[in-house]
Design a protein around this motif. Structure first.
Motif, short mmCIF file in Angstrom:
data_model
loop_
_atom_site.label_atom_id
_atom_site.label_comp_id
_atom_site.label_asym_id
_atom_site.label_seq_id
_atom_site.Cartn_x
_atom_site.Cartn_y
_atom_site.Cartn_z
N UNK A 142 39.10 48.94 43.01
CA UNK A 142 39.57 47.65 42.52
C UNK A 142 38.38 46.77 42.13
N UNK A 143 38.49 46.10 41.00
CA UNK A 143 37.46 45.17 40.53
C UNK A 143 38.07 43.78 40.37
N UNK A 158 31.15 40.03 38.79
CA UNK A 158 32.18 41.06 38.77
C UNK A 158 32.09 41.92 37.50
N UNK A 159 31.73 41.29 36.39
CA UNK A 159 31.56 42.04 35.14
C UNK A 159 30.44 43.05 35.29
N UNK A 160 29.33 42.63 35.88
CA UNK A 160 28.20 43.54 36.07
C UNK A 160 28.60 44.73 36.95
N UNK A 185 30.85 47.14 34.86
CA UNK A 185 30.05 47.88 33.88
C UNK A 185 29.19 48.92 34.57
N UNK A 186 28.63 48.57 35.73
CA UNK A 186 27.82 49.53 36.47
C UNK A 186 28.61 50.77 36.84
N UNK A 187 29.85 50.57 37.26
CA UNK A 187 30.69 51.72 37.66
C UNK A 187 31.10 52.54 36.44
N UNK A 231 30.80 42.40 26.50
CA UNK A 231 29.84 43.08 27.38
C UNK A 231 30.16 44.57 27.56
N UNK A 232 31.42 44.94 27.59
CA UNK A 232 31.76 46.37 27.70
C UNK A 232 31.30 47.14 26.47
#
Length: 445
Positions: free
Chosen positions: A58-59, A124-126, A129-131, A155-156
């Motif tokens: 979950x994000x 949360x965005x970072x 994107x990291x995942x 950003x994606x």
């Protein structure tokens, strides 16, 4: 092709059409051989019946998003704190109160999310994107469940170097209820962020045209793909119900018109031929709906009708089918135009006709299926008049239901949706890759 489906959860307290739609799409696309996984956001998604193996973590956990909006401190907390705040137990408790958020704070959070990396949830965005950047997770295309996630698109695209597409369904009903200045700010940001998205899928012709206008989209960037249902298990009842029965299947809230249906029910009960008519209600509700629901129940009690009205607590697929098979007719008297009407598709698949307001998707949907009747919106007396013939003549109701069921079997199976979505995703990815190879750049607009 690997597809990441980003889907906000609703807390599983009520019949959420977007959650059920996305769950059906993920299951059916995987069954058809597509490599698709669902990424839940805000709150856990359980009622959509998604295999845990096909879900990511979950994000944008609802508690984290709320606290990051309220306090700068939580925008910089270490991951172990965020992980504790994202615990399923805490989020379930938060989910029961999610609908009670003040309109001002809701507007603030909506604007912040649409700002993307410059909003208060940038951390949360970072993490997302990291995942998604991990080699075993990196998708070929990212699908946003609704346009309210548009702040993630740029950003994606930039960090993953992958196209982003978006499903659109009933977002206007949420944005238009925000207080000013958040409503205007949100629509302005949505029109800007829409330029970062490679393609849109609308769930009906009505809503495609509406969002094309409101988001100022080139018509070529939005495609209409009807979201069908998984037809297995949906069968008509062997016999009509022993007494005429009206059903309501949706979130029991004011926007869905439960009070209008209750008023129509009171009117119908005054006809001596319908002294045994029943009303059954399913679909759950949020914390914000409790005052409204109490008012509706009190109104029914004033007419001594509590014994003729039943609230069904569960709304999983099996319970929904049993519920629909117990009905003569379904009605969800939406007060404002809506994009989809999943409950109509489910009712018709069980051979139950629908009586719906003459606005939004319903004219389109009932014209395709022939499985229902339209009435003047927000008019309980007219709704009662539309319901009455079907309640008095159950054979007529079953005939309408049969027509509707035939149309659902022919046009609204989830397999057709999967085929059309697969083609759409392939086209978007091909166009993106061609633009990249020919120097067309990474910008949509």
């Amino acid at each position: 092709m690997k597809i990441a489906q980003l889907t906000p959860g609703s807390g599983d307290n009520f019949y959420c059409e977007n959650c059920l739609r996305d769950g059906a799409i993920v299951r059916a696309m995987r069954a058809a051989g597509h490599d698709i996984f669902l990424v839940p956001m805000y709150l856990p998604i359980e009622n959509a019946a998604i295999d845990p193996d096909t879900q990511g973590p979950l994000f944008f956990g609802g508690v984290n998003v709320y606290l990051q909006q309220k306090s700068r401190f939580f925008r910089h907390t270490p991951r172990w704190v965020d992980r504790w705040l994202d615990s399923p137990r805490l989020l379930r408790r938060f989910g029961t109160k999610a609908g009670a958020t003040s309109p001002r704070l809701l507007g603030d959070m909506t604007v912040s999310m649409l700002k993307g990396p410059t909003g208060r949830q940038a951390k949360e965005i970072d993490r997302l994107i990291g995942w998604l950047s991990k080699p075993d997770q990196r998708p070929d295309v990212v699908c946003l469940s609704n346009i309210l996630l548009a702040g993630l698109a740029k950003p994606l695209r930039q960090k993953l170097d992958r196209p982003v597409v978006c499903l659109v369904q009933d977002e206007d009903g949420f944005v238009d209820t925000l207080p000013e200045p958040y409503r205007s700010r949100s629509w302005n940001l949505l029109a800007q962020r829409a330029r970062d998205i490679d393609g849109f899928v609308a769930v009906s012709e009505y809503y495609g045209a509406k969002m094309q206008e409101r988001l100022q989209l080139d018509p070529a960037r939005i495609e209409v793909i009807y979201t069908g249902i998984e037809l297995a298990g949906y069968e008509p009842a062997a016999e009509p119900p022993p007494v005429p029965t009206i059903g309501f299947l949706s979130q029991a809230c004011e926007a869905k018109g439960l009070d209008v249906l209750a008023d129509a029910f009171v009117i119908l009960r005054k006809d001596h031929r319908l002294k045994n008519v029943r009303l059954r209600i399913a679909g759950g509700h949020s914390a914000a709906d409790e005052v409204f629901l109490t008012r509706v129940k009190r109104e029914l009690a004033c007419w001594d009708l509590e014994g003729y009205v039943e609230f069904v607590d569960r709304f999983d697929k099996e319970t929904r089918i049993e519920f629909l098979q117990s009905l003569t007719v379904l009605s969800v008297p939406e007060k404002n135009p809506v994009a989809y009407g999943l409950y109509v598709l489910e009712a018709l698949a069980c051979g139950v006709p629908a009586v719906e307001p003459w606005h939004g998707v319903f004219e389109e949907l009932l014209e395709f299926t022939g499985g229902g009747v339209l009435y003047r919106p927000n008019n309980a007396a007219n709704l009662a008049e539309a319901l009455k013939p079907l309640l008095l003549e159950p054979d007529k109701a079953r005939e309408l239901g049969r027509w509707g069921r035939d149309a659902i079997l022919g046009r609204f199976g989830i397999e057709r949706t999967v085929r059309d979505l697969g083609r759409f995703y392939n086209d978007v990815v091909l166009e993106y890759n061609v633009a990249r190879k020919t120097g067309g750049g990474n910008d949509v607009a």
